[in-house]
Write an enzyme that holds these catalytic residues in place. Structure first.
Site, PDB file in Angstrom:
ATOM      1  N   CYS A  49      11.260   8.032   5.018  1.00  0.00           N
ATOM      2  CA  CYS A  49      10.878   8.548   3.696  1.00  0.00           C
ATOM      3  C   CYS A  49      11.317   9.995   3.518  1.00  0.00           C
ATOM      4  O   CYS A  49      11.615  10.423   2.409  1.00  0.00           O
ATOM      5  CB  CYS A  49       9.385   8.403   3.488  1.00  0.00           C
ATOM      6  N   LYS A  54      -3.459  -3.353   7.280  1.00  0.00           N
ATOM      7  CA  LYS A  54      -2.424  -4.379   7.126  1.00  0.00           C
ATOM      8  C   LYS A  54      -1.053  -3.797   7.474  1.00  0.00           C
ATOM      9  O   LYS A  54      -0.585  -2.863   6.825  1.00  0.00           O
ATOM     10  CB  LYS A  54      -2.371  -4.891   5.682  1.00  0.00           C
ATOM     11  N   GLU A 101       1.464   8.007   0.570  1.00  0.00           N
ATOM     12  CA  GLU A 101       2.669   8.623   1.142  1.00  0.00           C
ATOM     13  C   GLU A 101       3.819   7.730   0.728  1.00  0.00           C
ATOM     14  O   GLU A 101       3.965   6.626   1.242  1.00  0.00           O
ATOM     15  CB  GLU A 101       2.511   8.727   2.662  1.00  0.00           C
ATOM     16  N   GLU A 137      16.014   6.384  -4.046  1.00  0.00           N
ATOM     17  CA  GLU A 137      15.868   6.318  -2.594  1.00  0.00           C
ATOM     18  C   GLU A 137      16.633   5.104  -2.084  1.00  0.00           C
ATOM     19  O   GLU A 137      16.328   3.981  -2.462  1.00  0.00           O
ATOM     20  CB  GLU A 137      14.380   6.199  -2.226  1.00  0.00           C
TER      21      GLU A 137
HETATM   22  P1  NAI Z   1       6.547  -1.935  -0.193  1.00  0.00           P
HETATM   23  O1  NAI Z   1       5.900  -0.752  -0.811  1.00  0.00           O
HETATM   24  O2  NAI Z   1       6.522  -3.227  -0.954  1.00  0.00           O
HETATM   25  O3  NAI Z   1       5.857  -2.225   1.230  1.00  0.00           O
HETATM   26  C1  NAI Z   1       5.052  -1.333   1.958  1.00  0.00           C
HETATM   27  C2  NAI Z   1       3.749  -2.011   2.348  1.00  0.00           C
HETATM   28  O4  NAI Z   1       3.007  -2.295   1.170  1.00  0.00           O
HETATM   29  C3  NAI Z   1       3.908  -3.343   3.076  1.00  0.00           C
HETATM   30  O5  NAI Z   1       2.881  -3.456   4.036  1.00  0.00           O
HETATM   31  C4  NAI Z   1       3.691  -4.348   1.959  1.00  0.00           C
HETATM   32  O6  NAI Z   1       3.244  -5.610   2.406  1.00  0.00           O
HETATM   33  C5  NAI Z   1       2.618  -3.675   1.158  1.00  0.00           C
HETATM   34  N1  NAI Z   1       2.506  -4.090  -0.247  1.00  0.00           N
HETATM   35  C6  NAI Z   1       3.465  -4.611  -1.064  1.00  0.00           C
HETATM   36  N2  NAI Z   1       2.962  -4.830  -2.296  1.00  0.00           N
HETATM   37  C7  NAI Z   1       1.656  -4.459  -2.249  1.00  0.00           C
HETATM   38  C8  NAI Z   1       0.591  -4.452  -3.202  1.00  0.00           C
HETATM   39  N3  NAI Z   1       0.767  -4.866  -4.464  1.00  0.00           N
HETATM   40  N4  NAI Z   1      -0.616  -3.978  -2.825  1.00  0.00           N
HETATM   41  C9  NAI Z   1      -0.818  -3.532  -1.578  1.00  0.00           C
HETATM   42  N5  NAI Z   1       0.135  -3.544  -0.621  1.00  0.00           N
HETATM   43  C10 NAI Z   1       1.355  -3.989  -0.960  1.00  0.00           C
HETATM   44  O7  NAI Z   1       8.031  -1.538   0.174  1.00  0.00           O
HETATM   45  P2  NAI Z   1       9.291  -2.528   0.465  1.00  0.00           P
HETATM   46  O8  NAI Z   1       9.431  -3.509  -0.645  1.00  0.00           O
HETATM   47  O9  NAI Z   1       9.150  -3.063   1.829  1.00  0.00           O
HETATM   48  O10 NAI Z   1      10.492  -1.494   0.419  1.00  0.00           O
HETATM   49  C11 NAI Z   1      11.103  -1.151  -0.810  1.00  0.00           C
HETATM   50  C12 NAI Z   1      11.498   0.299  -0.829  1.00  0.00           C
HETATM   51  O11 NAI Z   1      10.345   1.125  -0.739  1.00  0.00           O
HETATM   52  C13 NAI Z   1      12.384   0.753   0.315  1.00  0.00           C
HETATM   53  O12 NAI Z   1      13.712   0.455   0.085  1.00  0.00           O
HETATM   54  C14 NAI Z   1      12.102   2.227   0.321  1.00  0.00           C
HETATM   55  O13 NAI Z   1      12.881   2.856  -0.659  1.00  0.00           O
HETATM   56  C15 NAI Z   1      10.642   2.322  -0.062  1.00  0.00           C
HETATM   57  N6  NAI Z   1       9.764   2.447   1.129  1.00  0.00           N
HETATM   58  C16 NAI Z   1       9.283   3.677   1.452  1.00  0.00           C
HETATM   59  C17 NAI Z   1       8.532   3.834   2.598  1.00  0.00           C
HETATM   60  C18 NAI Z   1       7.997   5.152   3.002  1.00  0.00           C
HETATM   61  O14 NAI Z   1       7.882   5.408   4.182  1.00  0.00           O
HETATM   62  N7  NAI Z   1       7.593   5.997   2.097  1.00  0.00           N
HETATM   63  C19 NAI Z   1       8.269   2.726   3.501  1.00  0.00           C
HETATM   64  C20 NAI Z   1       8.757   1.457   3.043  1.00  0.00           C
HETATM   65  C21 NAI Z   1       9.499   1.356   1.901  1.00  0.00           C
END
Ligand code: NAI
Ligand code: MG
Length: 493
Positions: A306, A198, A272, A403
């Site tokens: 990240c 996804k 990650e 972050e």
């Molecule tokens: P998020 O963790 O909600 O999104 C990342 C992925 O997880 C997306 O594909 C989303 O649809 C999916 N997702 C969301 N809720 C889920 C669930 N309950 N079960 C399974 N999949 C789920 O992150 P978001 O809200 O887009 O960003 C928020 C913050 O997270 C950012 O400001 C940043 O600080 C951090 N982040 C860190 C990343 C990294 O590379 N480690 C990447 C994206 C966000």
């Protein structure tokens, strides 16, 4: 030979690929973006059983680029059934045959590099020069690297047999959509697994374009399935009984929920998550080089990284000098239209992320740090944020702990190497760190004391598919890239 005829490639490049200098033929290729994208299940574009769609915007100007299918539980189930049906044949293929598919995918991605780069920039907002010179060639490099492993798995763990896990569920974020897809798919496929993936809801277009590339490569139906959607779709991917492993990249909050949800199920998990990396500048550091590393470490991809070097730790004796140099260097940064080849800092990925950055920056000023922001015009439409640095930051402030995931740097000072290590490790995260010093012995000593998965010395944000990447503490566990990352997709028997 007409001017349009493609120059013949040297045989060496045809065999092994000159990854960095490959010149894709159709320079004029426009990224075709459909009005509507279906799901990719069992090798076919499939209408969502949910009958629902959602828009993907371009952060560049806020316009709607396309509608993406919103997969529900039944759609996710269909994707898992297709992946399970494809598993026996795919896992039994000789590794060399699986490798051929991966080589083909890598080559096709190089051929369509420009199209993918433009689509990535339009959908996600990153500067075109980064999509063109980093995301797309690196994604191809990951497929090449793992293609090379596919027929050599018996050498990856001598004395053991490597067996694939089965169907794996993968969830990726929006900061490096195509590259994270490559990080996830390539090792899974090399080891003989089949996949349900996804993409993030704000950046699904290059993933769906990738489906057309998989069809061109002739990948057997069901080996890779793409389900687009948001949180609920992701939760369905995590919870499906057929998943033997979940690989997730995203926020720490969601990572914790996944870990909790999978506890006791026996499923494998790699996470990650976020970071708050310390970039440490010692007084003997090559300062101009360090300033380039600081700028790249925090402003690359608008800071949506990240492993971004978001906490700068500077030795007190050179702090004023470093701050002055950073401010001068910042003035030459060009913020604006991500499609402009000269842009250094593009658009913020979504209005939600812009709100988050804005709120955290306000907290920095409110809590007493000194803000220095680049004075520059921003496009009137779309989501943009000015490069920002804070000096006089203390460890208790939110901008030093949370972050931000935006173009915002927090500067702290230290007196001794011991204090630098203590401050660097005083964080819930442990993904990456940087050290700048002329002294090799100091770098070696300090790098072993840093609790971070990746430590860069006199460079920052340097990536290579051969090198494992991953974190400690709230940055997650498991590795991606290198042999270590690949072994996370196999059972050692
Ligand atoms: P998020 O963790 O909600 O999104 C990342 C992925 O997880 C997306 O594909 C989303 O649809 C999916 N997702 C969301 N809720 C889920 C669930 N309950 N079960 C399974 N999949 C789920 O992150 P978001 O809200 O887009 O960003 C928020 C913050 O997270 C950012 O400001 C940043 O600080 C951090 N982040 C860190 C990343 C990294 O590379 N480690 C990447 C994206 C966000
Ligand atoms: Mg988008």
């Amino acid at each position: 030979m007409s001017a349009k005829t493609k120059k013949a490639k040297p045989v060496r490049d045809l065999l092994f690929g000159n990854l960095w200098e490959y010149d894709p033929a159709p320079e004029t290729a426009e990224p075709h973006i459909s009005e509507r994208y279906q799901l990719f299940i069992g090798g076919k574009f499939t209408a969502p059983r949910s009958k629902k769609f959602f828009p993907s915007f371009s952060p560049r100007d806020g316009s709607t680029l396309a509608e993406m299918a919103h997969a529900n539980d039944a759609d996710v189930d269909a994707a898992y059934q297709a992946a399970a049906a494809a598993f026996p044949a795919w896992s039994k293929l000789p590794g060399a045959e699986r490798g051929k598919y991966l080589y083909r995918i890598a080559r096709l991605l190089q051929d369509r590099a420009r199209e993918f780069a433009v689509a990535e920039t339009l959908d996600g907002g990153k500067p075109i020069k980064e999509a063109r010179d980093f995301d797309v060639p690196m994604a191809a490099a990951h497929f090449f690297y793992h293609a090379g492993w596919a027929d050599k798995l018996s050498y990856a763990a001598p004395g053991k047999t490597l067996a694939p896990l089965g169907v794996v569920g993968q969830i990726i974020p929006w900061n490096f959509p195509l590259l994270m897809l490559a990080w996830k798919l390539a090792p899974a496929l090399a080891c003989g697994n089949t996949v349900v993936l996804k993409p993030a809801e704000t950046t699904s277009i290059t993933c769906m374009k990738f489906a057309t590339l998989l069809l061109e490569a002739g990948l057997p139906p069901g080996v890779v399935n793409f389900v687009t959607g948001a949180k609920e779709t992701g939760a369905a991917v995590v919870q499906h009984p057929l998943a033997k492993k979940i690989a997730f990249t995203g926020s720490t909050a969601v990572g914790k929920w996944i870990q909790h949800t999978l506890a006791g199920t026996g499923k494998r998990l790699t996470l990650e998550l976020g970071g708050k990396a310390a970039n440490i500048i010692m007084e003997d550091a090559p300062l101009d080089q360090a300033v380039e590393g600081i700028i790249n470490g925090i402003f690359f991809n608008q800071g949506h990284v990240c492993c971004a070097g978001s906490r700068l730790l500077v030795q007190e004796s050179i702090a004023d000098q470093v701050l002055a140099k950073i401010k001068i260097r910042m003035r030459s940064l060009r913020v604006g239209d991500p499609l402009d080849k000269n842009t250094d800092i593009g658009a913020i990925n979504s209005s939600q992320q812009l709100d988050k950055i804005t709120e955290l920056v306000a907290s920095g000023s409110a809590e007493g740090a000194q803000m220095h922001q680049l004075e520059c015009a921003l496009p009137s439409q779309g989501w943009y944020f000015r490069p920002t640095i804070f000096s006089g930051v203390t460890l208790s402030q939110r901008i030093a702990r949370e972050e931000i995931f935006g173009p915002v740097l927090s500067i702290l000072t230290f007196r001794t190497p011991e204090e630098a290590i203590e401050k660097a490790n005083n964080t819930a995260y442990g993904l990456s760190a940087g050290i700048w010093s002329e002294k090799g012995s100091r770098i070696l000593r300090m790098s072993t004391q840093l609790k971070a998965g990746v430590v860069w010395a006199n460079t920052y944000n340097a990536f290579d598919p051969t090198s494992p990447f991953g974190g400690y503490k709230e940055s997650g566990f498991g590795r991606e890239g290198g042999k270590q990352g690949m072994l996370d997709y196999a059972e050692l028997l």
